[in-house]
Design an enzyme around this catalytic site. Structure first.
Site, PDB file in Angstrom:
ATOM      1  N   CYS A   1      -7.817   2.319  12.254  1.00 39.77           N
ATOM      2  CA  CYS A   1      -7.538   1.308  13.274  1.00 39.77           C
ATOM      3  C   CYS A   1      -8.230   0.006  12.846  1.00 39.77           C
ATOM      4  O   CYS A   1      -9.438  -0.003  12.595  1.00 39.77           O
ATOM      5  CB  CYS A   1      -8.052   1.776  14.635  1.00 39.77           C
ATOM      6  SG  CYS A   1      -7.893   0.480  15.887  1.00 39.77           S
TER       7      CYS A   1
ATOM      8  N   TYR B   1       0.824  -1.220   0.000  1.00 39.05           N
ATOM      9  CA  TYR B   1       0.000   0.000   0.000  1.00 39.05           C
ATOM     10  C   TYR B   1       0.853   1.262   0.000  1.00 39.05           C
ATOM     11  O   TYR B   1       0.455   2.274  -0.562  1.00 39.05           O
ATOM     12  CB  TYR B   1      -1.018  -0.032   1.150  1.00 39.05           C
ATOM     13  CG  TYR B   1      -2.182  -0.939   0.784  1.00 39.05           C
ATOM     14  CD1 TYR B   1      -3.204  -0.478  -0.034  1.00 39.05           C
ATOM     15  CD2 TYR B   1      -2.216  -2.263   1.184  1.00 39.05           C
ATOM     16  CE1 TYR B   1      -4.240  -1.306  -0.427  1.00 39.05           C
ATOM     17  CE2 TYR B   1      -3.254  -3.103   0.796  1.00 39.05           C
ATOM     18  CZ  TYR B   1      -4.272  -2.611  -0.008  1.00 39.05           C
ATOM     19  OH  TYR B   1      -5.286  -3.430  -0.415  1.00 39.05           O
TER      20      TYR B   1
ATOM     21  N   CYS C   1     -11.817   3.466  13.405  1.00 37.61           N
ATOM     22  CA  CYS C   1     -11.733   4.932  13.312  1.00 37.61           C
ATOM     23  C   CYS C   1     -10.504   5.351  12.485  1.00 37.61           C
ATOM     24  O   CYS C   1      -9.499   4.636  12.439  1.00 37.61           O
ATOM     25  CB  CYS C   1     -11.664   5.545  14.709  1.00 37.61           C
ATOM     26  SG  CYS C   1     -10.419   4.792  15.731  1.00 37.61           S
TER      27      CYS C   1
ATOM     28  N   CYS D   1      -5.715   2.314  21.107  1.00 36.72           N
ATOM     29  CA  CYS D   1      -5.900   0.950  21.627  1.00 36.72           C
ATOM     30  C   CYS D   1      -4.722   0.022  21.342  1.00 36.72           C
ATOM     31  O   CYS D   1      -4.721  -1.115  21.803  1.00 36.72           O
ATOM     32  CB  CYS D   1      -7.193   0.348  21.063  1.00 36.72           C
ATOM     33  SG  CYS D   1      -7.063  -0.094  19.327  1.00 36.72           S
TER      34      CYS D   1
ATOM     35  N   HIS E   1     -15.146   2.819  -1.925  1.00 38.23           N
ATOM     36  CA  HIS E   1     -14.181   1.824  -1.422  1.00 38.23           C
ATOM     37  C   HIS E   1     -13.115   2.441  -0.523  1.00 38.23           C
ATOM     38  O   HIS E   1     -12.039   1.879  -0.357  1.00 38.23           O
ATOM     39  CB  HIS E   1     -13.531   1.078  -2.594  1.00 38.23           C
ATOM     40  CG  HIS E   1     -14.479   0.159  -3.312  1.00 38.23           C
ATOM     41  ND1 HIS E   1     -14.292  -0.297  -4.589  1.00 38.23           N
ATOM     42  CD2 HIS E   1     -15.654  -0.405  -2.904  1.00 38.23           C
ATOM     43  CE1 HIS E   1     -15.300  -1.095  -4.950  1.00 38.23           C
ATOM     44  NE2 HIS E   1     -16.141  -1.161  -3.954  1.00 38.23           N
TER      45      HIS E   1
HETATM   46  P1  OAD Z   1     -11.274  -2.744 -13.283  1.00 39.19           P
HETATM   47  O1  OAD Z   1      -9.791  -2.867 -13.414  1.00 39.19           O
HETATM   48  O2  OAD Z   1     -12.052  -3.964 -12.978  1.00 39.19           O
HETATM   49  O3  OAD Z   1     -11.883  -2.142 -14.638  1.00 39.19           O
HETATM   50  C1  OAD Z   1     -11.320  -1.015 -15.236  1.00 39.19           C
HETATM   51  C2  OAD Z   1     -12.142  -0.678 -16.464  1.00 39.19           C
HETATM   52  O4  OAD Z   1     -11.633   0.512 -17.001  1.00 39.19           O
HETATM   53  C3  OAD Z   1     -12.085  -1.734 -17.590  1.00 39.19           C
HETATM   54  O5  OAD Z   1     -13.409  -2.066 -17.985  1.00 39.19           O
HETATM   55  C4  OAD Z   1     -11.328  -1.024 -18.709  1.00 39.19           C
HETATM   56  O6  OAD Z   1     -11.820  -1.383 -20.010  1.00 39.19           O
HETATM   57  C5  OAD Z   1     -11.648   0.424 -18.417  1.00 39.19           C
HETATM   58  N1  OAD Z   1     -10.671   1.397 -18.911  1.00 39.19           N
HETATM   59  C6  OAD Z   1      -9.344   1.238 -19.124  1.00 39.19           C
HETATM   60  N2  OAD Z   1      -8.789   2.383 -19.560  1.00 39.19           N
HETATM   61  C7  OAD Z   1      -9.798   3.296 -19.628  1.00 39.19           C
HETATM   62  C8  OAD Z   1      -9.875   4.677 -20.001  1.00 39.19           C
HETATM   63  N3  OAD Z   1      -8.793   5.348 -20.399  1.00 39.19           N
HETATM   64  N4  OAD Z   1     -11.084   5.286 -19.938  1.00 39.19           N
HETATM   65  C9  OAD Z   1     -12.195   4.621 -19.539  1.00 39.19           C
HETATM   66  N5  OAD Z   1     -12.176   3.320 -19.175  1.00 39.19           N
HETATM   67  C10 OAD Z   1     -11.002   2.667 -19.217  1.00 39.19           C
HETATM   68  O7  OAD Z   1     -11.551  -1.581 -12.222  1.00 39.19           O
HETATM   69  P2  OAD Z   1     -12.881  -1.270 -11.409  1.00 39.19           P
HETATM   70  O8  OAD Z   1     -14.085  -1.557 -12.220  1.00 39.19           O
HETATM   71  O9  OAD Z   1     -12.721   0.086 -10.838  1.00 39.19           O
HETATM   72  O10 OAD Z   1     -12.037  -2.795  -5.319  1.00 39.19           O
HETATM   73  O11 OAD Z   1     -12.761  -2.331 -10.254  1.00 39.19           O
HETATM   74  C11 OAD Z   1     -13.736  -2.339  -9.241  1.00 39.19           C
HETATM   75  C12 OAD Z   1     -13.093  -2.682  -7.923  1.00 39.19           C
HETATM   76  O12 OAD Z   1     -12.355  -3.913  -8.046  1.00 39.19           O
HETATM   77  C13 OAD Z   1     -12.045  -1.693  -7.434  1.00 39.19           C
HETATM   78  O13 OAD Z   1     -12.620  -0.584  -6.759  1.00 39.19           O
HETATM   79  C14 OAD Z   1     -11.243  -2.521  -6.496  1.00 39.19           C
HETATM   80  C15 OAD Z   1     -11.084  -3.766  -7.329  1.00 39.19           C
HETATM   81  O14 OAD Z   1     -10.838  -4.941  -6.623  1.00 39.19           O
HETATM   82  C16 OAD Z   1     -11.492  -2.736  -4.110  1.00 39.19           C
HETATM   83  O15 OAD Z   1     -10.327  -2.458  -3.934  1.00 39.19           O
HETATM   84  C17 OAD Z   1     -12.463  -3.017  -3.018  1.00 39.19           C
END
Ligand code: OAD
Length: 247
Positions: free
Chosen positions: A132, A72, A137, A153, A124
């Protein structure tokens, strides 16, 4: 000039011109043009290189907090060096052009806020918060320990993001569901629409009569269910959309 992203682009622009409330859901794709990797794109996606079960679950953190903090911190450094791109900036501008805009993001990078968007719902969480792990918090701290601890804590502090198997914060969930139900246009930008409950917001919007549209260069499982699916990068299509509203 004829917009480049037909079919759909002019219809979406027309819908935005009369919309009373626009709800936008963004995902990792909107930050891709800032150099922040997405999760599921085949070559560059984070989950193509790393196992989410080792890096994004509470169990993984409990097993090896040092490893998670290293990962991270790497992501924090990467995002800190990135700048908002024209897609983020266009959404901040769009909020000034419509009566009401609710921006829900699955991203934890804070780039919407740095682009000037206000009231962003961070579905998210936020990469830069320290939370924590026992009490939940958010803690402001300046510890340099490999694994910082809660001054209240003594439990481990963790990054303030939502991991797999964890609940979305109640306020974020309620506000997003209410905005999806109330909006007249719902715009999904740069998300694969695979992760629920965020991926379900479009269904709430559609069931409540909103026009629903997607901006994504690649088809998603949901593409067929949108009124308009604009096959383009967010950093190109969103500024053109805003430009068309100004003319
Ligand atoms: P993904 O990586 O699953 O999807 C990204 C999307 O962005 C894909 O459909 C690509 O085609 C599209 N993409 C790529 N370049 C782009 C651009 N220049 N303009 C527009 N679209 C583009 O990411 P998320 O859908 O955000 O969760 O993933 C959802 C969640 O899964 C995240 O928030 C994270 C992950 O695990 C947590 O961390 C809880």
């Amino acid at each position: 000039m004829k917009p480049r992203f037909e079919p759909g682009f002019s219809d979406l622009a027309a819908a935005l011109r009369t919309a009373q409330h626009v709800c936008v859901l963004t995902g990792a794709g909107i930050s891709a043009e800032s150099g922040v990797p997405t999760f599921r794109d085949a070559q560059q996606g984070l989950w193509a290189k790393y196992d989410p079960h080792q890096l994004a679950t509470p169990e993984a953190f409990e097993e090896d907090p040092e490893l998670l903090w290293r990962w991270y911190r790497w992501r924090r450094d990467l995002v800190a060096k990135a700048d908002p791109n024209p897609g983020h900036l266009a959404l901040a501008k769009l909020a000034e052009l419509v009566p009401r805009l609710t921006l829900v993001t699955q991203n934890v990078d804070g780039l919407h806020q740095r682009a000037g968007s206000h009231g962003v719902i961070e579905f998210h969480g936020n990469l830069f918060d320290d939370r924590c792990h026992a009490e939940g918090c958010v803690i402001v701290h300046d510890q340099r320990a490999e694994v910082p601890v809660c001054p209240n804590c003594g439990a481990h502090l963790r990054p303030g993001v939502v991991w797999f198997g964890e609940a979305i914060a109640e306020t974020a969930l309620n506000e997003s569901f209410a905005a999806a139900a109330d909006c007249s246009v719902f715009l999904s930008v740069g998300t694969s629409s695979l992760v629920y409950p965020a991926a379900g917001l479009v269904d709430i919007a559609r069931e409540n009569g909103a026009i629903v549209a997607e901006i994504n260069p690649n088809p998603t499982l949901n593409s067929g269910n949108y009124d308009f699916a604009i096959a383009a990068n967010a950093g190109v299509a969103l500024p053109e959309l805003v430009e068309s509203l100004l003319n």
